[in-house]
Design a protein around this motif. Structure first.
Motif, short mmCIF file in Angstrom:
data_model
loop_
_atom_site.label_atom_id
_atom_site.label_comp_id
_atom_site.label_asym_id
_atom_site.label_seq_id
_atom_site.Cartn_x
_atom_site.Cartn_y
_atom_site.Cartn_z
N SER A 115 0.84 -1.20 0.00
CA SER A 115 0.00 0.00 0.00
C SER A 115 0.87 1.25 0.00
O SER A 115 0.56 2.26 0.64
CB SER A 115 -0.93 -0.01 1.23
OG SER A 115 -0.19 0.00 2.42
N TYR A 116 1.99 1.16 -0.72
CA TYR A 116 2.96 2.25 -0.79
C TYR A 116 3.31 2.51 -2.25
O TYR A 116 3.00 1.70 -3.13
CB TYR A 116 4.22 1.90 0.01
CG TYR A 116 3.94 1.66 1.48
CD1 TYR A 116 3.96 2.72 2.38
CD2 TYR A 116 3.63 0.39 1.96
CE1 TYR A 116 3.68 2.51 3.73
CE2 TYR A 116 3.35 0.18 3.31
CZ TYR A 116 3.38 1.24 4.18
OH TYR A 116 3.10 1.03 5.51
N SER A 117 4.00 3.61 -2.53
CA SER A 117 4.27 4.02 -3.90
C SER A 117 5.24 3.06 -4.59
O SER A 117 6.02 2.36 -3.93
CB SER A 117 4.86 5.43 -3.92
OG SER A 117 6.17 5.43 -3.37
N LEU A 118 5.19 3.06 -5.92
CA LEU A 118 6.12 2.25 -6.70
C LEU A 118 7.56 2.62 -6.41
O LEU A 118 8.45 1.76 -6.37
CB LEU A 118 5.82 2.39 -8.20
CG LEU A 118 4.54 1.71 -8.71
CD1 LEU A 118 4.29 2.11 -10.15
CD2 LEU A 118 4.66 0.19 -8.59
N LYS A 119 7.80 3.92 -6.19
CA LYS A 119 9.16 4.38 -5.87
C LYS A 119 9.66 3.74 -4.58
O LYS A 119 10.78 3.22 -4.53
CB LYS A 119 9.16 5.90 -5.75
CG LYS A 119 10.51 6.48 -5.36
CD LYS A 119 10.44 7.99 -5.20
CE LYS A 119 11.79 8.56 -4.74
NZ LYS A 119 11.74 10.02 -4.54
N HIS A 120 8.83 3.76 -3.54
CA HIS A 120 9.24 3.17 -2.27
C HIS A 120 9.40 1.65 -2.39
O HIS A 120 10.33 1.07 -1.82
CB HIS A 120 8.21 3.51 -1.18
CG HIS A 120 8.39 4.86 -0.60
ND1 HIS A 120 7.71 5.96 -1.08
CD2 HIS A 120 9.18 5.31 0.41
CE1 HIS A 120 8.07 7.03 -0.38
NE2 HIS A 120 8.96 6.67 0.52
N LEU A 121 8.48 1.00 -3.12
CA LEU A 121 8.56 -0.44 -3.26
C LEU A 121 9.81 -0.85 -4.03
O LEU A 121 10.48 -1.83 -3.66
CB LEU A 121 7.31 -0.97 -3.97
CG LEU A 121 5.99 -0.87 -3.20
CD1 LEU A 121 4.83 -1.31 -4.08
CD2 LEU A 121 6.04 -1.72 -1.93
N THR A 122 10.14 -0.11 -5.08
CA THR A 122 11.33 -0.43 -5.88
C THR A 122 12.60 -0.28 -5.04
O THR A 122 13.49 -1.13 -5.08
CB THR A 122 11.39 0.48 -7.13
OG1 THR A 122 10.20 0.29 -7.91
CG2 THR A 122 12.60 0.14 -7.97
N GLU A 123 12.69 0.81 -4.29
CA GLU A 123 13.85 1.03 -3.43
C GLU A 123 13.94 -0.05 -2.35
O GLU A 123 15.02 -0.58 -2.05
CB GLU A 123 13.77 2.41 -2.79
CG GLU A 123 14.85 2.70 -1.75
CD GLU A 123 16.26 2.70 -2.31
OE1 GLU A 123 17.21 2.45 -1.53
OE2 GLU A 123 16.43 2.91 -3.54
N ALA A 124 12.80 -0.40 -1.76
CA ALA A 124 12.78 -1.42 -0.72
C ALA A 124 13.22 -2.78 -1.27
O ALA A 124 13.96 -3.52 -0.61
CB ALA A 124 11.39 -1.53 -0.11
N LEU A 125 12.75 -3.11 -2.46
CA LEU A 125 13.16 -4.37 -3.07
C LEU A 125 14.67 -4.42 -3.30
O LEU A 125 15.30 -5.47 -3.08
CB LEU A 125 12.42 -4.57 -4.40
CG LEU A 125 10.97 -5.05 -4.32
CD1 LEU A 125 10.32 -4.98 -5.69
CD2 LEU A 125 10.91 -6.48 -3.78
#
Length: 389
Positions: free
Chosen positions: A362-372
């Motif tokens: 439930s977070y932005s694509l930017k945050h998800l990409t960085e987290a991955l």
């Protein structure tokens, strides 16, 4: 102090959220909080109610117009008819509705069947009502669905209620119509009540829409449906939920609500009326965005070598981390301190969650990409130190 309350464990979700709040540069994927703002037209309805001075108490059950719109929504969405005057109660979030339903139906010693992994509130709420939680472990190989065999094997003469937490938090598992119909046969034969928590009902993927348990033949009269506005309408902070069910049960729930809460927030109720009337497009837009994030996260976790069940509902993935050799708690602690990514150990959702973690998308694509990227680096480091089994 009350021994029963002292024995209840604090929520395992909040622990890592609190750690993240005390650290810099953390990406937190730990809380089920939509990153979308509440749609503007919904906020505007709330603002307008304040500007016009509509700040008084509402009826205990909620505004009549809101209760009617909830019934209209269930009729058009699930083809289930409810009476707005007697079958609906507006509550302070879905969690209050769950608590009221359990306390209304469960007497001391009654057994309540709870499929796990599941949201953290059911088991402690049953305990606080002096009921007996009976845990049914659902399995990844069954897509975390409750099977008839699992259900039958846990029923006893003391069983009174079954909780159906679908679409499921934390696994993203769903129960399709054929699954629910098999469960309904057993519910009917064993004369059980059902609490169906459908707060994520609008967030399903893959072409098959959510089926409410109340839709299934003969189940409406023995089911309390719980839902609300937090997830589908991005209205978490407005604190508004509701229960639908047989009027005698809703009547007794209203009595508890009357003494403990009185009424749900007035401004939130005006906003919810607007959401139900004109919010279908907002739901569909957010659902499409979640679906995109879901696929990104599942693919990314699998690419780093973590086995990951593909969720069909809600906005969580529940990857298996057993290959790293770490427990769920160890994995989450080392991840947050070494890479500044906060996720939740699977054990927060029941002991059977050991070996899994919950990651919210439930977070932005930017945050998800960085987290991955950070998680990939972390998992690689574990393998380099010989941690893989």
């Amino acid at each position: 102090m009350n021994d029963r309350i002292q024995k209840v464990k604090p929520s395992g979700i909040r622990r890592f959220f609190d750690i993240a709040n005390e650290m810099d540069h953390v990406i937190s994927l730990s809380i089920g909080e939509p990153d979308f703002s509440t749609p503007w037209h919904v906020r505007q309805a709330g603002i307008e109610s304040l500007e016009k001075g509509r700040t008084w108490y509402t009826p205990n059950r909620g505004f009549a117009e809101l209760r009617q719109e909830i019934c209209n929504y269930f009729q058009r969405r699930f083809h289930v008819s409810y009476d707005a005057s007697s079958d609906v109660l507006v509550t302070v979030g879905g969690s209050e509705a769950i608590d009221l339903a359990i306390r209304t139906i469960i007497a001391p010693g009654d057994e309540v069947l709870i499929p796990q992994p599941c949201f953290v509130c059911y088991e402690p709420m049953v305990q606080m009502a002096q009921g007996v939680p009976v845990i049914i472990e659902t399995k990844e190989e069954n897509s975390f669905r409750l099977t008839p065999e699992e259900l039958l094997s846990h029923i006893s003469p003391k069983t009174k209620m079954l909780i159906l937490p679908y679409p499921n938090n934390p696994t993203g598992g769903v129960m399709r119509r054929q699954d629910l119909e098999k469960v309904a046969e057993i519910v009917r034969e064993r004369n059980l009540f059902v609490l169906s928590d459908e707060i994520y009902g609008e967030l399903t993927y893959g072409g098959e829409p959510h089926v409410s348990f109340a839709e299934v033949q003969d189940m409406k009269e023995r089911t309390v449906v719980i839902s609300g506005f937090s997830k589908a309408y991005a209205m978490t902070g407005w604190r508004l939920g509701y229960a639908l069910g047989p009027s005698p049960i809703i009547g007794q729930m209203t009595k508890l609500h009357q003494y403990a809460i009185m009424s749900a927030p007035t401004t939130a109720q005006y906003a919810a009326i607007e959401a139900l009337k004109n919010g279908d497009e907002d739901i569909e837009y957010m659902r499409r965005q979640y679906d995109m994030r879901r696929r990104l996260l599942v693919d990314g976790l699998r690419e780093m070598g973590l086995s990951c069940f593909e969720p069909e509902g809600a906005f969580y993935v529940f990857p298996c981390i057993k290959s790293t050799g770490l427990s769920s708690e160890e994995f989450c602690e080392r991840l947050i301190y070494s890479e500044r990514v906060a996720v939740v150990p699977g054990t927060a959702f029941g002991e059977c969650g050991e070996g899994f973690i919950r990651v919210s998308y439930s977070y932005s694509l930017k945050h998800l990409t960085e987290a991955l990227g950070r998680m990939k680096r972390f998992v690689a480091s574990l393998r380099n130190e010989g941690g893989e089994k």
